[in-house]
Design an enzyme around this catalytic site. Sequence first.
Site, PDB file in Angstrom:
ATOM      1  N   GLY A  13       0.702  -1.112   0.099  1.00  0.00           N
ATOM      2  CA  GLY A  13      -0.057   0.087   0.031  1.00  0.00           C
ATOM      3  C   GLY A  13       0.808   1.220   0.047  1.00  0.00           C
ATOM      4  N   SER A  40      -1.696 -10.679  -3.479  1.00  0.00           N
ATOM      5  CA  SER A  40      -0.382 -10.432  -3.909  1.00  0.00           C
ATOM      6  C   SER A  40       0.664 -11.513  -3.322  1.00  0.00           C
ATOM      7  CB  SER A  40      -0.018  -8.969  -2.873  1.00  0.00           C
ATOM      8  OG  SER A  40      -0.856  -7.931  -2.989  1.00  0.00           O
ATOM      9  N   CYS A 152      -3.394  10.135  10.300  1.00  0.00           N
ATOM     10  CA  CYS A 152      -2.425  11.273   9.474  1.00  0.00           C
ATOM     11  C   CYS A 152      -2.881  12.895   9.797  1.00  0.00           C
ATOM     12  CB  CYS A 152      -2.599  10.915   8.203  1.00  0.00           C
ATOM     13  SG  CYS A 152      -4.036  10.676   7.457  1.00  0.00           S
ATOM     14  N   LYS A 208     -12.370  10.502  14.243  1.00  0.00           N
ATOM     15  CA  LYS A 208     -11.256   9.877  14.517  1.00  0.00           C
ATOM     16  C   LYS A 208     -10.334  11.055  15.138  1.00  0.00           C
ATOM     17  CE  LYS A 208     -10.936   6.355  11.173  1.00  0.00           C
ATOM     18  NZ  LYS A 208     -10.154   6.033  10.046  1.00  0.00           N
ATOM     19  N   HIS A 245      -1.242  17.058   4.251  1.00  0.00           N
ATOM     20  CA  HIS A 245      -2.326  17.379   4.543  1.00  0.00           C
ATOM     21  C   HIS A 245      -2.370  18.897   4.965  1.00  0.00           C
ATOM     22  CE1 HIS A 245      -3.692  13.681   4.048  1.00  0.00           C
ATOM     23  NE2 HIS A 245      -3.939  13.115   5.360  1.00  0.00           N
ATOM     24  N   THR A 333       1.990  10.870   4.638  1.00  0.00           N
ATOM     25  CA  THR A 333       2.665   9.370   4.653  1.00  0.00           C
ATOM     26  C   THR A 333       3.681   9.161   5.302  1.00  0.00           C
ATOM     27  OG1 THR A 333       3.325   9.386   2.483  1.00  0.00           O
ATOM     28  CG2 THR A 333       1.295   8.646   2.557  1.00  0.00           C
TER      29      THR A 333
HETATM   30  N1  LIG Z   1      -2.260   6.716   3.267  1.00  0.00           N
HETATM   31  C1  LIG Z   1      -2.206   7.448   4.554  1.00  0.00           C
HETATM   32  O1  LIG Z   1      -1.894   8.687   4.298  1.00  0.00           O
HETATM   33  C2  LIG Z   1      -2.547   6.907   5.977  1.00  0.00           C
HETATM   34  C3  LIG Z   1      -1.869   7.685   7.085  1.00  0.00           C
HETATM   35  C4  LIG Z   1      -2.203   7.310   8.394  1.00  0.00           C
HETATM   36  C5  LIG Z   1      -2.652   6.030   8.289  1.00  0.00           C
HETATM   37  N2  LIG Z   1      -3.085   5.332   7.211  1.00  0.00           N
HETATM   38  C6  LIG Z   1      -3.311   3.967   7.714  1.00  0.00           C
HETATM   39  O2  LIG Z   1      -2.608   2.916   7.271  1.00  0.00           O
HETATM   40  C7  LIG Z   1      -3.189   1.847   6.800  1.00  0.00           C
HETATM   41  C8  LIG Z   1      -2.586   1.482   5.633  1.00  0.00           C
HETATM   42  O3  LIG Z   1      -3.239   2.802   4.481  1.00  0.00           O
HETATM   43  P1  LIG Z   1      -2.507   2.604   2.927  1.00  0.00           P
HETATM   44  O4  LIG Z   1      -3.091   3.983   2.530  1.00  0.00           O
HETATM   45  O5  LIG Z   1      -1.381   2.285   2.977  1.00  0.00           O
HETATM   46  O6  LIG Z   1      -3.715   1.606   2.716  1.00  0.00           O
HETATM   47  P2  LIG Z   1      -3.659   0.771   1.124  1.00  0.00           P
HETATM   48  O7  LIG Z   1      -2.756   1.580   0.104  1.00  0.00           O
HETATM   49  O8  LIG Z   1      -4.952   0.242   0.802  1.00  0.00           O
HETATM   50  O9  LIG Z   1      -2.602  -0.460   1.521  1.00  0.00           O
HETATM   51  C9  LIG Z   1      -3.388  -1.607   2.200  1.00  0.00           C
HETATM   52  C10 LIG Z   1      -2.388  -2.870   2.298  1.00  0.00           C
HETATM   53  O10 LIG Z   1      -2.892  -3.767   3.140  1.00  0.00           O
HETATM   54  C11 LIG Z   1      -3.047  -5.048   2.484  1.00  0.00           C
HETATM   55  N3  LIG Z   1      -4.453  -5.529   2.538  1.00  0.00           N
HETATM   56  C12 LIG Z   1      -5.650  -5.042   2.219  1.00  0.00           C
HETATM   57  N4  LIG Z   1      -6.802  -5.936   2.396  1.00  0.00           N
HETATM   58  C13 LIG Z   1      -6.034  -7.394   2.977  1.00  0.00           C
HETATM   59  C14 LIG Z   1      -6.387  -8.502   3.575  1.00  0.00           C
HETATM   60  N5  LIG Z   1      -7.751  -8.783   3.223  1.00  0.00           N
HETATM   61  N6  LIG Z   1      -5.379  -9.064   4.008  1.00  0.00           N
HETATM   62  C15 LIG Z   1      -4.122  -8.948   4.304  1.00  0.00           C
HETATM   63  N7  LIG Z   1      -3.642  -7.607   3.785  1.00  0.00           N
HETATM   64  C16 LIG Z   1      -4.534  -6.795   3.108  1.00  0.00           C
HETATM   65  C17 LIG Z   1      -3.074  -4.604   1.067  1.00  0.00           C
HETATM   66  O11 LIG Z   1      -2.461  -5.634   0.342  1.00  0.00           O
HETATM   67  P3  LIG Z   1      -2.626  -5.795  -1.227  1.00  0.00           P
HETATM   68  O12 LIG Z   1      -2.173  -4.922  -1.992  1.00  0.00           O
HETATM   69  O13 LIG Z   1      -2.390  -7.222  -1.439  1.00  0.00           O
HETATM   70  O14 LIG Z   1      -4.276  -5.667  -1.407  1.00  0.00           O
HETATM   71  C18 LIG Z   1      -1.731  -3.212   1.076  1.00  0.00           C
HETATM   72  O15 LIG Z   1      -0.659  -3.862   1.270  1.00  0.00           O
HETATM   73  C19 LIG Z   1      -4.566   1.963   6.876  1.00  0.00           C
HETATM   74  O16 LIG Z   1      -5.253   1.384   8.135  1.00  0.00           O
HETATM   75  C20 LIG Z   1      -4.994   3.394   6.891  1.00  0.00           C
HETATM   76  O17 LIG Z   1      -6.058   4.005   7.528  1.00  0.00           O
HETATM   77  C21 LIG Z   1      -2.663   5.695   6.029  1.00  0.00           C
END
Ligand SMILES: NC(=O)c1ccc[n+]([C@@H]2O[C@H](COP(=O)([O-])OP(=O)(O)OC[C@H]3O[C@@H](n4cnc5c(N)ncnc54)[C@H](OP(=O)(O)O)[C@@H]3O)[C@@H](O)[C@H]2O)c1
Length: 354
Positions: A13, A40, A152, A208, A245, A333
């Site tokens: 992700g 994946s 974030c 949140k 942000h 991020t």
């Molecule tokens: N993006 C931000 O700025 C940010 C900031 C703070 C917190 N967060 C939090 O950090 C977390 C990740 O965010 P992200 O933006 O990186 O999300 P993302 O791009 O959607 O990535 C999600 C990751 O989790 C894996 N995943 C999804 N469904 C799954 C399942 N059923 N079983 C196992 N693995 C699974 C995905 O693998 P696949 O590729 O195989 O689907 C991918 O590696 C979230 O909880 C989000 O709220 C994000």
Amino acid sequence: MKKRSCVILGCSGTVGQRLIEALYPHPWFDIVDIAASQRSAGQKYKDRMRDSWYLSSDIPDEIAEMVIKPMDPKVVEEADLAFSALPSGIAKEVEPEFAKAGYVLTSNASAFRMTEDVPLIIPEINADHLQLIDIQKEQRNWPGAICTDPNCTTIGLAMVFKPIYDRFGIEEAIMNTWQAISGAGLPGVPGLLITDNVIPYISGEEEKVISEVHKILGKFEDDHIVKADFKMAATCTRVPTIDGHFETAYIKTKEPVDIEEVKKVIREFPGLDSLGLPYAPKDPLIVREEMNRPQPRLDRMAGSVPGMSVTVGRIRPGLDEKSINLCLISHNTIRGAAGAVILNAELMCVKNYV
Ligand SMILES: NC(=O)c1ccc[n+]([C@@H]2O[C@H](COP(=O)([O-])OP(=O)(O)OC[C@H]3O[C@@H](n4cnc5c(N)ncnc54)[C@H](OP(=O)(O)O)[C@@H]3O)[C@@H](O)[C@H]2O)c1
């Protein structure tokens, strides 16, 4: 510092990619395994990421050749630490399984942030809340643990609130956001919907931010956190910037404020120099005086550790002597996700929780 082994859960992700970029050269941590969903699992990282790597740095060669594992502690290599970048729903099921298997989790997911015995940490603010880990391990009887970082959107805001809260008190606050698209993860918001547009809500985000700020600014007493209790309102929107942000805050204080003193307490907000943590910026809060700063493109990578400082600007009086208006930028991020869980992991290492 003795090197700790680590695995990355959710390696594909937007946050997982940042974790790989930052952890691979990290002097304290060795990546021994990577995991993602069944979609994946079994693929080499470089093949899985062929069309999805969004960073300008290259995938490190060693990681590019790693085969992605399914999300199962029986299959993933044993390690001291697990960096979790999983969607909340999956994290709720999976993270306790990894903690039971002995990993110390440093998580980006919201699943356990508000759970009573789980710390929600910004090391510059509430490192003492790590004591919840002792309670957690005792109550749950597992060899590992779960520690979380804030959303974030919360992180930059809480860091700016902290010196104001300590010096002037906060009666109530109203905040608004213009949040980058990388915050929505991959594949994220479709280009056709976000380009040339503002999406006026982000599901669950406002709730949140409010609850997390109150927990972070709370006090650890006996065996629990007594939350801060000022009134807060939030409006969170998505805009077509890539990273960073932008947020505004209107803060009603308990004490009368002098704006120059507000700038001073923000500017002097202390870093964690004495702990020697590689990801701790010397300048966690940066104050800009120019009317046209901060801006996402210009300020998101600010600080002695790029992307780990929050830039604050347009600090000015509100409607009366007990109010402040300001805006800020924090990299969602880095300080808001990957950098935050890395800093929490470093803190847990020096505090002997790993
Ligand atoms: N993006 C931000 O700025 C940010 C900031 C703070 C917190 N967060 C939090 O950090 C977390 C990740 O965010 P992200 O933006 O990186 O999300 P993302 O791009 O959607 O990535 C999600 C990751 O989790 C894996 N995943 C999804 N469904 C799954 C399942 N059923 N079983 C196992 N693995 C699974 C995905 O693998 P696949 O590729 O195989 O689907 C991918 O590696 C979230 O909880 C989000 O709220 C994000």
